[in-house]
Design a protein around this motif. Structure first.
Motif, short mmCIF file in Angstrom:
data_model
loop_
_atom_site.label_atom_id
_atom_site.label_comp_id
_atom_site.label_asym_id
_atom_site.label_seq_id
_atom_site.Cartn_x
_atom_site.Cartn_y
_atom_site.Cartn_z
N THR A 374 -31.36 7.40 -18.18
CA THR A 374 -31.64 8.21 -19.36
C THR A 374 -33.10 8.17 -19.78
O THR A 374 -33.61 9.14 -20.36
N ALA A 388 -20.90 11.16 -28.46
CA ALA A 388 -22.17 11.70 -27.99
C ALA A 388 -22.03 12.39 -26.64
O ALA A 388 -22.94 13.10 -26.21
N VAL A 390 -20.72 15.26 -24.67
CA VAL A 390 -20.22 16.61 -24.95
C VAL A 390 -20.27 17.44 -23.68
O VAL A 390 -20.95 17.09 -22.71
N TYR A 392 -20.85 21.38 -21.99
CA TYR A 392 -21.50 22.67 -22.23
C TYR A 392 -21.14 23.61 -21.07
O TYR A 392 -21.28 23.26 -19.90
N LEU A 403 -23.14 16.57 -21.15
CA LEU A 403 -24.40 16.29 -21.81
C LEU A 403 -24.26 15.04 -22.66
O LEU A 403 -23.17 14.72 -23.15
N LEU A 404 -25.36 14.33 -22.85
CA LEU A 404 -25.39 13.12 -23.65
C LEU A 404 -26.36 13.33 -24.80
O LEU A 404 -27.55 13.61 -24.59
N GLN A 405 -25.86 13.19 -26.02
CA GLN A 405 -26.68 13.39 -27.21
C GLN A 405 -27.32 12.06 -27.63
O GLN A 405 -26.64 11.07 -27.83
N GLU A 414 -34.26 14.57 -31.78
CA GLU A 414 -32.97 14.48 -31.10
C GLU A 414 -33.11 14.95 -29.67
O GLU A 414 -33.86 15.88 -29.37
N GLN A 415 -32.40 14.27 -28.77
CA GLN A 415 -32.45 14.62 -27.36
C GLN A 415 -31.06 14.99 -26.86
O GLN A 415 -30.06 14.45 -27.34
N LEU A 416 -31.02 15.88 -25.92
CA LEU A 416 -29.77 16.27 -25.27
C LEU A 416 -30.01 16.19 -23.77
O LEU A 416 -30.71 17.02 -23.20
N LEU A 417 -29.43 15.18 -23.13
CA LEU A 417 -29.72 14.89 -21.73
C LEU A 417 -28.57 15.36 -20.84
O LEU A 417 -27.39 15.24 -21.19
#
Length: 507
Positions: A374, A388, A390, A392, A403-405, A414-417
């Motif tokens: 990450t 966290a 989710v 998509y 995805l990992l928030q 905020e990051q969305l990986l």
């Protein structure tokens, strides 16, 4: 028997140190028989309900009995302050709380004796402190300057996080003004003579750490710029608020004092150099984490397959499956400690909780893999929750991607990986482990933010452990210890020949 009668009759109120050395098991049992009808059973049932072992329950009841003997009060008259005082005595005498203090707190809360649903650790956390209290910790002698600092910091507080605010208080009230007052008693004006300012700048170059060693202060440019900002803010505010007019004086920190900003670049380069030196060792760290965990699992399985007080051989080493004396009571044989204890045969070393060793090795592996895949900061895994993760759906291909928030942290972003297959495997392993030991569920627990000094809501945190009967979110310090243990197991050393240690800039 005569002494026990005097203690139970409240003729003599013993000190906690005496009770700890006296070890009168019968005395504590007699005190427990004097509890109100049904209260003892209620405590035991509550302890078993929240996951305490018989050992933890007995230790907590002995502590409660000791409090009753020491205070001379009945069970219903005990308060939270009694437990706080007992803990303070234990830390003063032995450096840590007496065994059973935490379980005693939970038993008293479960029985309704004290009105608290928090754990003892949560109850002892003081949260964010008032500005005046933080400033007063530096014993500033000038009342006028003290009040000025409090008001200035109150103005700044809403715009910054609590960790940054405490640093600002330390630098302005401690590093700056308290240092000047110590060398120039009676000073009560911000208009400082040149010799006072020059002396302070020279002292700012170094500081004395907790070990008494003189170290270079690498953040001295930052400190001077915050002091300069303090003066400039007052000058600006004086145009709108008459209170600041009397304090609006030229800043003793000039623009030229900030010319040392190139040292900040050097500091950044030094951090980058650390990363360049350690990056080639990352495969070794990963292999070590996997190997240590694999070996810990194998040894734990071999120990569990061995009856108590019998030996077994593993990896050319003979071990003894140990049953601690506290679990040898007949009533505890089937419900004793969940830990598996072993000891090397013919070794003088203390017994090892192999289940705890395996748990440490697993979480060290999980931490390293999560940080690697990450790229988040070391404290951010402690904030990861099950929610966290989710999904998509891509609008073009209708493919569903995980995805990992990452919630806002130091960068306040905020990051969305995108979750790679490798990261998905790690997270799935963590989730399965938590569900296996918690009846198919991930417990909802609160996380304490050591930087903001606040306790968050109950959430399904992924990086949580159950060292005893209470699940706890791993702390940043716990992550550091896990990484250091793995680095030590690699045997790697830095250029100075010292074992590699973890710093927050390594990942």
């Amino acid at each position: 028997m005569g002494l026990n009668s005097l203690l139970i009759s409240r003729v003599v109120l013993p000190r906690y140190v005496f009770l700890r050395g006296y070890k009168a098991m019968r005395l504590c049992k007699d005190v427990q028989q004097m509890f109100p009808a049904g209260q003892l059973d209620r405590m035991r049932d509550f302890g078993a309900e929240i996951g305490m072992t018989h050992r933890h329950i007995d230790e907590g009841l002995r502590v409660i009995s000791s409090i009753i003997l020491h205070t001379g009060r009945e069970l219903a008259q005990l308060t939270a302050e009694d437990v706080f005082y007992l803990r303070a005595v234990g830390r003063r005498e032995t450096g840590e709380a007496y065994v059973g203090t935490h379980s005693a707190w939970d038993l008293l809360g479960g029985a309704g004796v004290i009105d608290s649903k928090d754990t003892l650790k949560d109850a002892l956390r003081h949260g964010q402190r008032p500005t005046a209290e933080l400033v007063d910790a530096y014993n500033i002698q000038s009342t006028q300057v003290r009040n000025l600092l409090v008001r200035y910091l109150e103005e700044r507080r809403p715009g910054i996080d609590y960790g940054t605010f405490r640093g600002l208080v330390r630098e302005l009230a401690g590093v700056f003004w308290a240092d000047i007052e110590a060398r120039h008693p009676g000073i009560d004006t911000l208009r400082l003579p040149d010799e006072v300012v020059d002396g302070w700048k020279q002292r700012l170059v170094t500081y004395v750490n907790k070990s008494g060693e003189v170290k270079e202060r690498r953040s001295r440019i930052d400190v001077m710029m915050r002091v300069r900002g303090f003066y400039l803010d007052i000058q600006e505010w004086a145009h709108e608020d008459p209170f600041w007019v009397q304090w609006a004086v030229p800043s003793p920190i000039t623009r030229g004092d900030g010319a040392g900003n190139h040292k900040i670049i050097k500091t950044t380069s030094r951090m980058h150099q650390r990363v360049r030196e350690r990056l080639p060792h990352l495969p070794v760290l990963l292999q070590t984490a996997e190997r240590v965990h694999r070996e810990a699992v194998a040894l734990l399985e071999a120990a569990r397959a061995t009856p108590f007080n019998e030996t077994f051989e593993h990896g050319e080493t003979r071990y003894l499956r140990v049953l601690p004396k506290v679990n040898q009571v007949p009533s505890r044989l089937d419900h004793g400690s969940p830990h598996v204890y072993i000891k090397e045969v013919d070794s003088t070393e203390r017994r090892i909780s192999q289940s705890l060793v395996e748990d440490d090795a697993f979480w060290a592996w999980a931490i390293i893999e999560t940080l690697r895949h990450t790229g988040v900061r070391a404290e951010e895994p402690t904030e990861l929750i099950h929610l966290a993760l989710v999904s998509y759906k891509l609008p073009d291909t209708s493919e569903v991607v995980p995805l990992l928030q990452i919630v806002p942290s130091k960068s306040n972003e905020e990051q969305l990986l995108l979750v790679s297959p490798e990261l998905a495997s790690v997270l799935a392993t963590i989730i399965k482990r938590l569900r296996d030991v918690n009846g198919g569920k991930i417990p909802l627990i609160s996380r304490y933010d050591s930087h903001e000094r606040v306790t968050g809501p109950q959430l399904p945190h992924l990086f949580q452990r159950r060292p005893y009967w209470q699940p706890q979110v791993m702390s940043e310090a716990g992550i550091k210890r896990a990484l250091d243990r793995t680095l030590e197991a690699t045997g790697l050393r830095d250029q100075a020949g010292e074992p590699l240690r973890y710093t927050p800039h390594d990942f």
